[in-house]
Write an enzyme that holds these catalytic residues in place. Structure first.
Site: not given
Length: 350
Positions: A262, A180, A291, A310-312, A286, A260
């Site tokens: 946690r 990542l 959540e 949380h959609v990255s 994100d 991006v």
């Protein structure tokens, strides 16, 4: 091996997500069926499951029933009830990148192999990071505010103290230099950014996109140099609140923080203080400690914060192709006794 020595080995696929974009499509079922190794059979769970997270949600009754005879399980993480019901489980592949909820003590102590989907989210998340950074570098936060007030004002963009910059003007610190982090560094360095990575074992080398990498012990020295700080590392005992109040205080006034990884990686209250007081340029978030993010959180109301739920990693047109390429290759490897890709070190936490 399964209890009956001559019975086909069973793979349970538990991917009928309630969210359509995350639910295994019919073409995906056909790919898995066509790739089934000799001596295996597949059960596709039809009961709905939840794709959010990495195994913390209750499983369906169907999943609990069929996993009892399964040697392999393919789902969104691994819940403890599924692990306990899977008496002959030997391999779990998670469609999620994170594995925190799957690493309960019994799983960690067992000989069940765990692989995750780290890496397949790299490209969409890298684009997300680039877009979030550009939001603040190009002053889109000013533009949004002006549009809401029907106000035409060039001052924030052209004044002597304007924060508008190009990506190529920036030194970027990426905490987490795995698949990542490297994808993020490639995207930013392609536009001229100078990227430094922080990795637990810098002796493993410098991945593509980075100019250099350093160990965690160099983090404090690197933070004040960076205009952009990207958190892209797993949550472990060593990384929780990695960006705490003291380290946030070390950031430059033009710093942009991107998370991006946690939510537990940073101190959200201290970050909110820094944003409200104008001590840093902005934050792109994100992921959050809890959540969904509570409606009472200050972060919702801070102009310098750009929040997403949380959609990255969302990529509806490409996700399943990447996911099944990884899974089917790993299934063949597992069946033939070859090393698995993305094998999780259960004690290290990633």
């Amino acid at each position: 091996m399964p209890e009956a020595a001559n019975a086909p080995r069973l793979l349970v696929v538990d991917l009928a997500a309630t969210s359509r974009n995350w639910s295994l499509p019919e073409e995906g079922r056909r790919r898995i069926a066509a790739a089934t190794p000799r001596g295996w059979r597949v059960h596709f769970v039809s009961a709905p499951t939840v794709s959010d997270g990495d195994g913390g949600r209750p499983p369906s009754d169907e999943a609990l029933r069929v996993v009892a005879g399964a040697e392999a399980y393919f789902g969104f993480g691994l819940s403890q009830p599924v692990f306990e019901a899977g008496r002959v489980l030997r391999w779990v592949h998670s469609a999620a990148a994170g594995v925190g909820a799957a690493l309960f003590p019994e799983m960690v102590a067992s000989d069940v192999l765990l692989t995750n989907s780290a890496g397949i989210y790299g490209e969409p998340i890298a684009e997300y990071v680039l877009g979030g950074v550009l939001h603040f570098l190009r002053g889109f936060d000013f533009a949004v505010e002006q549009q809401q007030g029907a106000k035409w004002d060039k001052a924030p963009f052209v004044s002597d103290d304007s924060p508008v910059r190009e990506v190529g003007d920036c030194d970027v610190l990426v905490v987490g230099a795995g698949g990542l982090g490297s994808a993020i560094a490639r995207a930013l360095s392609a536009l001229g950014a100078r990227c430094v990575g922080v990795r637990r074992r810098p002796e493993l080398g410098v991945p593509e996109g980075f100019e250099r990498v350093v160990g965690p012990d160099a983090l404090d020295a690197e933070l004040p140099r960076a205009q952009v700080i990207v958190l892209a590392t797993p949550s472990t005992s060593e990384t929780r609140e990695l960006l705490d109040r003291e380290r946030i205080a070390r950031l430059r006034s033009d710093a942009i923080v991107v998370n991006v990884g946690r939510g537990s990686l940073l101190d959200e209250e201290s970050l909110a203080d820094a944003l409200e007081e104008g001590r840093i340029r902005g934050a792109v978030l994100d992921v959050f400690r809890e959540e969904p993010l509570a409606a009472t959180s200050r972060l919702w109301r801070i102009r310098r914060a750009l929040l997403t739920p949380h959609v990255s990693g969302v990529s509806p047109l490409r996700y399943w192709g990447r996911q099944l390429d990884l899974f089917i290759d790993n299934w063949a490897r597992y069946s033939e006794g070859r090393p698995l890709r993305n094998l999780v070190d259960k004690r290290a936490g990633y």
